[in-house]
Scaffold this motif. Structure first.
Motif, PDB file in Angstrom:
ATOM      1  N   ALA A 191       3.490   0.770  15.385  1.00 15.00           N
ATOM      2  CA  ALA A 191       3.232   1.082  16.783  1.00 15.00           C
ATOM      3  C   ALA A 191       4.025   2.305  17.224  1.00 15.00           C
ATOM      4  O   ALA A 191       3.516   3.165  17.952  1.00 15.00           O
ATOM      5  N   VAL A 192       5.283   2.399  16.775  1.00 20.01           N
ATOM      6  CA  VAL A 192       6.110   3.563  17.106  1.00 20.01           C
ATOM      7  C   VAL A 192       5.489   4.829  16.520  1.00 20.01           C
ATOM      8  O   VAL A 192       5.401   5.870  17.185  1.00 20.01           O
ATOM      9  N   CYS A 193       5.032   4.750  15.269  1.00 27.89           N
ATOM     10  CA  CYS A 193       4.378   5.905  14.631  1.00 27.89           C
ATOM     11  C   CYS A 193       3.141   6.326  15.411  1.00 27.89           C
ATOM     12  O   CYS A 193       2.907   7.527  15.628  1.00 27.89           O
ATOM     13  N   ALA A 194       2.335   5.341  15.843  1.00 29.32           N
ATOM     14  CA  ALA A 194       1.117   5.662  16.575  1.00 29.32           C
ATOM     15  C   ALA A 194       1.426   6.296  17.928  1.00 29.32           C
ATOM     16  O   ALA A 194       0.771   7.257  18.347  1.00 29.32           O
ATOM     17  N   LEU A 195       2.446   5.774  18.625  1.00 25.72           N
ATOM     18  CA  LEU A 195       2.805   6.319  19.930  1.00 25.72           C
ATOM     19  C   LEU A 195       3.356   7.741  19.810  1.00 25.72           C
ATOM     20  O   LEU A 195       2.943   8.650  20.539  1.00 25.72           O
ATOM     21  N   VAL A 196       4.299   7.934  18.885  1.00 25.43           N
ATOM     22  CA  VAL A 196       4.874   9.275  18.696  1.00 25.43           C
ATOM     23  C   VAL A 196       3.795  10.229  18.183  1.00 25.43           C
ATOM     24  O   VAL A 196       3.727  11.395  18.592  1.00 25.43           O
ATOM     25  N   GLY A 197       2.932   9.741  17.283  1.00 25.08           N
ATOM     26  CA  GLY A 197       1.858  10.573  16.757  1.00 25.08           C
ATOM     27  C   GLY A 197       0.880  11.000  17.836  1.00 25.08           C
ATOM     28  O   GLY A 197       0.449  12.160  17.876  1.00 25.08           O
ATOM     29  N   SER A 198       0.525  10.081  18.742  1.00 28.46           N
ATOM     30  CA  SER A 198      -0.419  10.432  19.807  1.00 28.46           C
ATOM     31  C   SER A 198       0.199  11.431  20.780  1.00 28.46           C
ATOM     32  O   SER A 198      -0.489  12.323  21.291  1.00 28.46           O
ATOM     33  N   PHE A 199       1.510  11.309  21.030  1.00 29.37           N
ATOM     34  CA  PHE A 199       2.179  12.283  21.896  1.00 29.37           C
ATOM     35  C   PHE A 199       2.262  13.643  21.200  1.00 29.37           C
ATOM     36  O   PHE A 199       2.077  14.692  21.840  1.00 29.37           O
ATOM     37  N   SER A 200       2.510  13.641  19.883  1.00 26.12           N
ATOM     38  CA  SER A 200       2.506  14.890  19.120  1.00 26.12           C
ATOM     39  C   SER A 200       1.121  15.527  19.152  1.00 26.12           C
ATOM     40  O   SER A 200       0.987  16.755  19.221  1.00 26.12           O
ATOM     41  N   TYR A 201       0.089  14.693  19.101  1.00 30.30           N
ATOM     42  CA  TYR A 201      -1.283  15.190  19.191  1.00 30.30           C
ATOM     43  C   TYR A 201      -1.515  15.877  20.530  1.00 30.30           C
ATOM     44  O   TYR A 201      -2.163  16.933  20.608  1.00 30.30           O
ATOM     45  N   ALA A 202      -0.967  15.292  21.619  1.00 26.28           N
ATOM     46  CA  ALA A 202      -1.103  15.913  22.935  1.00 26.28           C
ATOM     47  C   ALA A 202      -0.403  17.272  22.975  1.00 26.28           C
ATOM     48  O   ALA A 202      -0.947  18.250  23.523  1.00 26.28           O
ATOM     49  N   LEU A 203       0.796  17.364  22.396  1.00 25.19           N
ATOM     50  CA  LEU A 203       1.509  18.637  22.351  1.00 25.19           C
ATOM     51  C   LEU A 203       0.751  19.660  21.500  1.00 25.19           C
ATOM     52  O   LEU A 203       0.734  20.860  21.812  1.00 25.19           O
ATOM     53  N   PHE A 204       0.120  19.189  20.441  1.00 26.56           N
ATOM     54  CA  PHE A 204      -0.728  20.053  19.614  1.00 26.56           C
ATOM     55  C   PHE A 204      -1.895  20.605  20.443  1.00 26.56           C
ATOM     56  O   PHE A 204      -2.229  21.796  20.358  1.00 26.56           O
ATOM     57  N   LEU A 205      -2.518  19.755  21.268  1.00 26.47           N
ATOM     58  CA  LEU A 205      -3.622  20.202  22.117  1.00 26.47           C
ATOM     59  C   LEU A 205      -3.150  21.232  23.135  1.00 26.47           C
ATOM     60  O   LEU A 205      -3.850  22.213  23.413  1.00 26.47           O
ATOM     61  N   VAL A 206      -1.959  21.013  23.707  1.00 28.63           N
ATOM     62  CA  VAL A 206      -1.411  21.968  24.678  1.00 28.63           C
ATOM     63  C   VAL A 206      -1.171  23.322  24.011  1.00 28.63           C
ATOM     64  O   VAL A 206      -1.539  24.373  24.544  1.00 28.63           O
ATOM     65  N   ALA A 207      -0.551  23.292  22.822  1.00 33.70           N
ATOM     66  CA  ALA A 207      -0.292  24.543  22.105  1.00 33.70           C
ATOM     67  C   ALA A 207      -1.593  25.253  21.740  1.00 33.70           C
ATOM     68  O   ALA A 207      -1.690  26.485  21.824  1.00 33.70           O
ATOM     69  N   THR A 208      -2.606  24.479  21.350  1.00 30.45           N
ATOM     70  CA  THR A 208      -3.902  25.067  21.006  1.00 30.45           C
ATOM     71  C   THR A 208      -4.528  25.732  22.230  1.00 30.45           C
ATOM     72  O   THR A 208      -5.118  26.820  22.135  1.00 30.45           O
ATOM     73  N   ARG A 209      -4.387  25.096  23.386  1.00 28.61           N
ATOM     74  CA  ARG A 209      -4.930  25.680  24.613  1.00 28.61           C
ATOM     75  C   ARG A 209      -4.246  26.996  24.942  1.00 28.61           C
ATOM     76  O   ARG A 209      -4.887  27.958  25.395  1.00 28.61           O
ATOM     77  N   LYS A 210      -2.946  27.065  24.722  1.00 29.53           N
ATOM     78  CA  LYS A 210      -2.200  28.296  25.016  1.00 29.53           C
ATOM     79  C   LYS A 210      -2.516  29.400  24.007  1.00 29.53           C
ATOM     80  O   LYS A 210      -2.260  30.571  24.265  1.00 29.53           O
ATOM     81  N   LEU A 211      -3.076  29.021  22.847  1.00 30.47           N
ATOM     82  CA  LEU A 211      -3.448  30.004  21.822  1.00 30.47           C
ATOM     83  C   LEU A 211      -4.961  30.182  21.766  1.00 30.47           C
ATOM     84  O   LEU A 211      -5.521  30.492  20.706  1.00 30.47           O
ATOM     85  N   ALA A 212      -5.616  30.012  22.904  1.00 32.92           N
ATOM     86  CA  ALA A 212      -7.081  30.015  22.934  1.00 32.92           C
ATOM     87  C   ALA A 212      -7.685  31.309  22.413  1.00 32.92           C
ATOM     88  O   ALA A 212      -8.800  31.313  21.891  1.00 32.92           O
ATOM     89  N   GLY A 213      -6.978  32.429  22.528  1.00 33.10           N
ATOM     90  CA  GLY A 213      -7.532  33.701  22.062  1.00 33.10           C
ATOM     91  C   GLY A 213      -7.378  33.950  20.577  1.00 33.10           C
ATOM     92  O   GLY A 213      -7.896  34.942  20.058  1.00 33.10           O
ATOM     93  N   THR A 214      -6.681  33.076  19.863  1.00 29.20           N
ATOM     94  CA  THR A 214      -6.460  33.252  18.424  1.00 29.20           C
ATOM     95  C   THR A 214      -7.682  32.782  17.642  1.00 29.20           C
ATOM     96  O   THR A 214      -8.226  31.717  17.935  1.00 29.20           O
ATOM     97  N   PRO A 215      -8.142  33.541  16.649  1.00 28.04           N
ATOM     98  CA  PRO A 215      -9.312  33.115  15.872  1.00 28.04           C
ATOM     99  C   PRO A 215      -9.117  31.730  15.258  1.00 28.04           C
ATOM    100  O   PRO A 215      -8.030  31.375  14.785  1.00 28.04           O
TER     101      PRO A 215
END
Length: 305
Positions: free
Chosen positions: A160-184
């Protein structure tokens, strides 16, 4: 994902075509996750990530060659690129580790909360305004996560801890991807796969290598190909149909998780987890539809001015 250049030409078009491509992409993700759960019982997480990333890089080789070396020598915002691949590698590995202890659909439920975390983080990391309606939905979504977790003195397992931390890491990954929207996309995906390759190889050195049979090796390779194919279908879906039409269908992933978990692993998630999943889906859909409404309103104002 131009590693598969012909699929866009073969895919159906319009709203119906977009829905079909989204459903197909989600199905591929579900099959991929099921394969991962099947394999992680016999092989280490590092081994799966290593072979999966090799398969992904081989599949993307035509796109990488077309992009040329200069696309990768000076990527924009290298610090943020590094953070993005770190979050990607962390969420991917934690997903596999969570699968060793939790039912497939339960892990998927936690990860479906990722967009809710993104909304909560967006005022602080993206400078976006979030109104009271979406904050209410965020709070309700967090309540759904707590329901799915069904906390008790003995329920907060390592999985459960892995899933919770992993899902939060996934959210941070999505945020970073949004900020890099112009990158191929080729640059972003290649960096992800290389990071997973290095991380998986390091884990293999530490944990050792279990020689797979031909069938298991094929399934490991399919993990990389299936992930890229799923992303291709989702991207194609968003190209040919409005996001407001196709994105809600991503939540069918939880239904596939329940079905495949029951059929292949004899898993039945409890009523608390199922209720939590329903709350997370409802909150996620509200947030998404509200954002679409605000975006359309902003576009109308822009045209009127």
């Amino acid at each position: 994902m131009s590693a598969f250049p012909r699929l866009g030409a073969l895919a159906p078009t319009g709203a119906t075509g977009g829905i079909i491509m989204m459903l197909l992409g989600v199905l591929l993700f579900a099959v991929n996750d099921t394969l991962g759960k099947w394999l992680v019982g016999a092989y280490t997480v590092g081994q799966l990530m290593l072979v999966r990333s090799i398969a992904g890089l081989c599949t993307m080789a035509p796109s990488i060659i077309r992009a040329g070396p200069y696309a990768f020598l000076r990527p924009p915002r290298p610090g943020l690129q590094l953070l993005r691949v770190a979050f990607s590698t962390l969420e991917g590995s934690l997903f596999f580790w969570a699968l060793t202890e939790l039912p497939l659909a339960e892990v998927m439920t936690y990860y479906m909360a990722g967009p809710i975390y993104v909304t909560a983080l967006s005022p602080f990391l993206l400078g976006e305004q979030v109104g009271w309606r979406r904050w209410t939905a965020v709070a309700i979504g967090f309540g759904g996560v707590i329901l799915a977790l069904h906390p008790s003195p003995g329920s907060l397992s390592l999985g459960a801890v892995c899933a919770l931390v992993g899902s939060f890491s996934y959210a941070l990954f999505l945020v970073a991807t949004r900020k890099l929207a112009g990158t191929p996309g080729t640059v972003l995906m290649t960096a992800q796969l290389l990071a997973a390759l290095i991380f998986g190889g390091t884990l293999v050195v530490i944990q050792g290598w279990t020689p797979p049979g031909l069938l298991d090796l094929t399934l490991m390779l399919l993990l990389g190909i299936g992930s890229l194919s799923g992303n291709l279908c989702v991207n194609q879906s968003l190209r040919i149909a409005p996001a407001s039409v196709v994105v809600p269908y991503q939540y069918t992933l939880i239904l596939w998780g329940m079905l495949f978990g029951y059929v292949f692993f004899d898993e039945v998630i409890g009523p608390m987890t199922m209720t939590g999943a329903a709350v997370i889906v409802g909150a996620g859909l509200f947030i998404f539809l509200r954002e679409q409404q605000l975006r359309r309103r902003g576009q109308r104002r822009g045209r009127e001015s």
